[in-house]
Design an enzyme around this catalytic site. Structure first.
Site, PDB file in Angstrom:
ATOM      1  N   VAL A   9     -13.734  -2.488  -4.237  1.00  0.00           N
ATOM      2  CA  VAL A   9     -12.991  -3.017  -5.254  1.00  0.00           C
ATOM      3  C   VAL A   9     -11.678  -2.582  -5.558  1.00  0.00           C
ATOM      4  O   VAL A   9     -11.436  -1.363  -5.092  1.00  0.00           O
ATOM      5  CB  VAL A   9     -13.662  -2.818  -6.674  1.00  0.00           C
ATOM      6  CG1 VAL A   9     -15.089  -3.695  -7.082  1.00  0.00           C
ATOM      7  CG2 VAL A   9     -13.812  -1.355  -7.097  1.00  0.00           C
ATOM      8  N   SER A  10     -10.850  -3.333  -5.670  1.00  0.00           N
ATOM      9  CA  SER A  10      -9.226  -3.111  -5.866  1.00  0.00           C
ATOM     10  C   SER A  10      -8.863  -2.260  -6.618  1.00  0.00           C
ATOM     11  O   SER A  10      -7.806  -1.337  -6.300  1.00  0.00           O
ATOM     12  CB  SER A  10      -8.481  -4.416  -5.815  1.00  0.00           C
ATOM     13  OG  SER A  10      -8.879  -5.507  -5.036  1.00  0.00           O
ATOM     14  N   ARG A  11      -9.663  -2.135  -7.730  1.00  0.00           N
ATOM     15  CA  ARG A  11      -8.997  -0.877  -8.809  1.00  0.00           C
ATOM     16  C   ARG A  11     -10.199  -0.140  -9.165  1.00  0.00           C
ATOM     17  O   ARG A  11     -11.344  -0.499  -9.323  1.00  0.00           O
ATOM     18  CB  ARG A  11      -8.520  -1.812  -9.790  1.00  0.00           C
ATOM     19  CG  ARG A  11      -7.205  -2.678  -9.505  1.00  0.00           C
ATOM     20  CD  ARG A  11      -6.564  -3.342 -10.755  1.00  0.00           C
ATOM     21  NE  ARG A  11      -7.223  -3.512 -11.896  1.00  0.00           N
ATOM     22  CZ  ARG A  11      -7.765  -4.942 -12.111  1.00  0.00           C
ATOM     23  NH1 ARG A  11      -7.139  -5.983 -11.416  1.00  0.00           N
ATOM     24  NH2 ARG A  11      -8.391  -5.320 -12.964  1.00  0.00           N
TER      25      ARG A  11
END
Length: 177
Positions: A9-11
């Site tokens: 996931v990006s964050r």
């Protein structure tokens, strides 16, 4: 077949569990043995990611036969980086299986789909970057401060990770050779 699952996931505030639940179900249906789950919480444009690097090292050591991912953009946002990863996996005789996009790099059709979806992931990343730059330029024109104010110091001291990152990079470079 023994497989590794890679999720990203990006964050840090996002939930990779959604990918994991579906990929574990996918593996169970196909009677794949899950060797390990590798999880990153970082942008896909970063080439050096802790879990991805560990996955590549384990692939070189032949700890599994395939890598199962949710979507290509979870593996990387740059076509060159995706191709580099797949070439390494091929070099180590490890297949790539992408659940949602029906990609299996052992077939010529799967290789074609991989390149098409990889180009689309890179295009999507470029669009996001363009929109971000436009928004920042507009904010500057409105007189808003972009980024940290001059002279402002961090309220929380940063971690000293330089040595560790250099060590991991050297270890990963051994994999790429």
């Amino acid at each position: 077949m023994k497989v590794a699952i890679y999720i990203r996931v990006s964050r840090i505030d996002l939930h990779p569990e959604n990918q994991l639940i579906e990929l574990e179900k996918f593996c169970k249906e196909r009677q794949y043995e899950i060797y390990k789950v590798y999880e990153d919480r970082i942008s896909g444009i970063k080439e050096f990611r802790v879990a991805l690097n560990e996955l590549l090292i384990d692939a070189k050591e032949k700890k599994f036969e395939a890598v199962v991912i949710w979507k290509l953009d979870r593996l990387g946002r740059s076509l060159q980086h995706l191709i580099k990863i797949v070439r390494l996996l091929n070099k180590y005789n490890v297949d790539l299986i992408c659940k949602t996009q029906n990609i299996d790099t052992t077939t010529s059709g799967g290789k074609l789909l991989f390149h098409i979806f990889g180009a689309i992931a890179e295009f999507e990343r470029d669009l996001i970057s363009e929109r971000t730059k436009l928004g920042m330029e507009r904010a500057r024109m409105e007189g808003k401060q972009i980024g940290r104010a001059l002279g402002q110091k961090d309220k929380i001291p940063r971690k000293k990770e330089g040595y560790f990152n250099r060590y991991k990079k050297e270890k990963l470079e051994e994999v790429f050779i």
